[in-house]
Design an enzyme around this catalytic site. Structure first.
Site, mmCIF file in Angstrom:
data_model
loop_
_atom_site.group_PDB
_atom_site.id
_atom_site.type_symbol
_atom_site.label_atom_id
_atom_site.label_comp_id
_atom_site.label_asym_id
_atom_site.label_seq_id
_atom_site.Cartn_x
_atom_site.Cartn_y
_atom_site.Cartn_z
ATOM 1 N N ASP A 134 -0.688 2.274 8.205
ATOM 2 C CA ASP A 134 -1.062 2.015 9.894
ATOM 3 C C ASP A 134 -0.275 1.589 10.811
ATOM 4 O O ASP A 134 -0.614 2.115 11.681
ATOM 5 C CB ASP A 134 -1.241 0.132 9.181
ATOM 6 C CG ASP A 134 -2.101 -0.285 7.929
ATOM 7 O OD1 ASP A 134 -2.305 1.279 8.003
ATOM 8 O OD2 ASP A 134 -2.099 -0.945 7.884
ATOM 9 N N ARG A 192 -5.743 -2.783 9.607
ATOM 10 C CA ARG A 192 -6.431 -4.111 9.178
ATOM 11 C C ARG A 192 -5.789 -4.766 11.006
ATOM 12 O O ARG A 192 -6.873 -5.770 11.579
ATOM 13 C CB ARG A 192 -5.342 -5.291 8.767
ATOM 14 C CG ARG A 192 -6.324 -4.934 7.154
ATOM 15 C CD ARG A 192 -5.656 -5.518 6.189
ATOM 16 N NE ARG A 192 -4.451 -4.723 6.283
ATOM 17 C CZ ARG A 192 -3.408 -5.134 5.014
ATOM 18 N NH1 ARG A 192 -3.508 -6.265 4.260
ATOM 19 N NH2 ARG A 192 -2.709 -4.564 4.738
ATOM 20 N N THR A 222 4.310 2.726 5.852
ATOM 21 C CA THR A 222 3.199 3.034 5.430
ATOM 22 C C THR A 222 1.981 3.069 6.437
ATOM 23 O O THR A 222 2.768 3.380 7.463
ATOM 24 C CB THR A 222 3.239 0.407 5.706
ATOM 25 O OG1 THR A 222 1.531 0.636 6.481
ATOM 26 C CG2 THR A 222 4.055 0.483 7.506
ATOM 27 N N VAL A 237 18.272 8.689 -3.688
ATOM 28 C CA VAL A 237 18.395 9.058 -5.114
ATOM 29 C C VAL A 237 19.706 9.832 -4.848
ATOM 30 O O VAL A 237 20.797 9.602 -4.859
ATOM 31 C CB VAL A 237 17.562 8.996 -5.776
ATOM 32 C CG1 VAL A 237 17.821 9.787 -6.909
ATOM 33 C CG2 VAL A 237 16.587 8.110 -6.463
ATOM 34 N N ARG A 277 1.518 -4.881 -5.124
ATOM 35 C CA ARG A 277 1.017 -6.031 -4.060
ATOM 36 C C ARG A 277 1.119 -7.216 -5.309
ATOM 37 O O ARG A 277 0.834 -7.703 -5.509
ATOM 38 C CB ARG A 277 -0.292 -6.046 -3.319
ATOM 39 C CG ARG A 277 -0.249 -4.923 -2.547
ATOM 40 C CD ARG A 277 -1.567 -5.646 -1.527
ATOM 41 N NE ARG A 277 -2.273 -4.092 -1.342
ATOM 42 C CZ ARG A 277 -1.195 -3.674 0.057
ATOM 43 N NH1 ARG A 277 -0.903 -4.118 0.898
ATOM 44 N NH2 ARG A 277 -2.140 -2.804 1.023
ATOM 45 N N ASP A 315 1.843 -0.079 11.565
ATOM 46 C CA ASP A 315 2.063 -1.724 12.127
ATOM 47 C C ASP A 315 2.870 -2.107 12.299
ATOM 48 O O ASP A 315 3.217 -3.389 12.431
ATOM 49 C CB ASP A 315 0.844 -2.137 12.042
ATOM 50 C CG ASP A 315 1.711 -2.149 10.376
ATOM 51 O OD1 ASP A 315 2.411 -1.564 9.515
ATOM 52 O OD2 ASP A 315 0.847 -3.532 9.034
ATOM 53 N N ASP A 370 5.343 -4.400 6.444
ATOM 54 C CA ASP A 370 5.850 -5.906 6.390
ATOM 55 C C ASP A 370 6.054 -7.213 5.444
ATOM 56 O O ASP A 370 6.835 -7.633 5.120
ATOM 57 C CB ASP A 370 4.897 -6.589 7.349
ATOM 58 C CG ASP A 370 3.401 -6.335 7.687
ATOM 59 O OD1 ASP A 370 3.191 -6.331 6.734
ATOM 60 O OD2 ASP A 370 2.928 -7.470 7.931
ATOM 61 N N GLY A 394 0.738 -1.276 0.215
ATOM 62 C CA GLY A 394 -0.280 0.058 -0.342
ATOM 63 C C GLY A 394 1.263 1.509 -0.178
ATOM 64 O O GLY A 394 1.789 1.506 0.519
HETATM 65 O O1 F6P Z 1 -1.496 -1.594 4.223
HETATM 66 C C1 F6P Z 1 -1.670 -0.203 4.702
HETATM 67 C C2 F6P Z 1 -3.435 -0.737 4.360
HETATM 68 O O2 F6P Z 1 -4.206 0.988 3.929
HETATM 69 C C3 F6P Z 1 -3.982 -1.230 5.033
HETATM 70 O O3 F6P Z 1 -4.777 -0.650 6.286
HETATM 71 C C4 F6P Z 1 -5.329 -1.656 4.310
HETATM 72 O O4 F6P Z 1 -6.170 -2.951 5.014
HETATM 73 C C5 F6P Z 1 -5.435 -1.412 3.341
HETATM 74 O O5 F6P Z 1 -3.606 -0.716 3.373
HETATM 75 C C6 F6P Z 1 -5.345 -0.985 1.607
HETATM 76 O O6 F6P Z 1 -4.995 -2.045 0.328
HETATM 77 P P1 F6P Z 1 -5.427 -1.614 -0.658
HETATM 78 O O7 F6P Z 1 -6.600 -1.682 -1.226
HETATM 79 O O8 F6P Z 1 -4.133 -0.958 -1.392
HETATM 80 O O9 F6P Z 1 -4.736 -3.221 -1.033
#
Ligand code: F6P
Length: 319
Positions: A127, A171, A125, A24, A72, A129, A103, A11
């Site tokens: 989050d 999450r 991120t 850079v 991802r 987290d 992570d 994300g």
């Molecule tokens: O990991 C960051 C995050 O923002 C989470 O809080 C959320 O669940 C997720 O990404 C959503 O990601 P995407 O919709 O980009 O797959």
């Protein structure tokens, strides 16, 4: 170390561009060449790789998102995809890699390191987290976005005497809800780390109503889930009208705050320094005001911490 690669993965987070810019420019300042890799590990295994110079990162420090784009990549988790990625790094003469992400991205970086390829993780991120660092890039911008949203919802909540249930991202980690809830004066903060009691939420709403309070904000982290069920339970139990707002990806974009730009620049600088020092398999972070680095293996451990004192303070202030 002659050439380093940089990618952003998972994300996106506001401030990632400031990290890319720092990597850079510090690398070039120190005599290295830099390859940009588009769309995270996906771009790596497809060879979507290009040379970056000082002006490739001009005019981006203030921009949300990531100029390198992100993805991802499930293929990279498979052995075949992973090997393709490793081969690409060799083919493009990249000697070390900086990975900016969360992570999942760190796990990929750690695996590369286990195969002898020097990698450094930069925490990007919203989050927040990753337990080893006080802050991740993008978190500060995200909580400010949520606090602004709470301000808007408070206006309409007051006009109608309603309770607003506001879902924010996170999450497994309630940091966005907790920090934004404290800053925004939310009545209740529901986070995945703590089991909540709907009767307690309702009791606070009744208490507030009895002393003439017009607005009610219940902040709920994505990991808690079921905002509509919470809303229905409140209506059924105490007859208060409710509305649900899911802030969603709005909190992933926007102009990065100064704080995010500063930590991103400091992280990017340290990541390059570590590669030059001949280190790999490390993740940079911040502890107090110190830039730290820890083994990637440690940085990918599940996060079970939350700031209990901050949670208790928010509870106390919202009586
Ligand atoms: O990991 C960051 C995050 O923002 C989470 O809080 C959320 O669940 C997720 O990404 C959503 O990601 P995407 O919709 O980009 O797959």
């Amino acid at each position: 170390m002659k050439r380093i690669g940089i990618l952003t993965s998972g994300g996106d987070a506001p401030g990632m561009n400031a990290a890319v810019r720092a990597v850079v420019r510090v690398a070039i300042f120190k005599g290295l060449k830099v390859s940009g890799i588009r769309r995270g590990y996906q771009g790596l295994l497809e060879g979507d790789i290009f040379d970056m110079d000082v002006s490739s990162v001009g005019d981006i420090i203030h921009r949300g998102g990531t100029i390198l784009q992100s993805a991802r990549c499930l293929e990279f988790i498979e052995d075949e995809g992973f090997q393709k990625g490793l081969d690409m790094l060799k083919m493009f003469n990249i000697d070390g890699l900086v990975v900016c992400g969360g992570d999942g991205s760190y796990k990929g970086a750690y695996r590369l390191w286990q195969h002898g390829f020097p990698t450094i993780g930069v925490p990007g991120t919203i989050d927040n987290d990753l337990a080893y660092t006080d802050y991740t890039i993008g978190f500060d911008t995200a909580i400010n976005t949520v606090v602004n949203a709470i301000g808007n919802l408070r206006d309409t909540s007051s006009s109608h005497g309603r309770a607003n249930i506001v879902e924010v991202m996170g999450r497994h980690c309630g940091d966005i809800a907790l920090h934004a809830g404290l800053a925004g004066g939310a009545e209740s903060i529901l986070i995945p780390e703590i089991k909540f009691d709907i009767d307690e939420v309702c009791r606070k709403l009744i208490q507030g109503r009895n002393r003439g309070k017009l607005h009610n904000i219940i902040l709920l982290a994505e990991g808690v889930g079921k905002p509509y069920e919470v809303s229905q339970a409140i209506e059924e139990k105490i007859g208060m009208e409710t509305r649900v707002s899911i802030i969603g990806h709005l909190q992933r974009g926007g102009i990065p705050t100064a704080f995010d730009r500063i930590i991103a620049s400091r992280f990017g600088n340290r990541a390059v320094e570590l590669l030059i020092e001949g280190q790999g398999g490390r993740a940079v972070g911040i502890n107090g005001d110190d830039i730290i680095d820890v083994p990637l293996e440690e940085a990918t451990k599940p996060n079970d911490r939350y700031n209990k004192k901050m949670y208790e303070l928010a509870q106390m202030l919202s009586i």
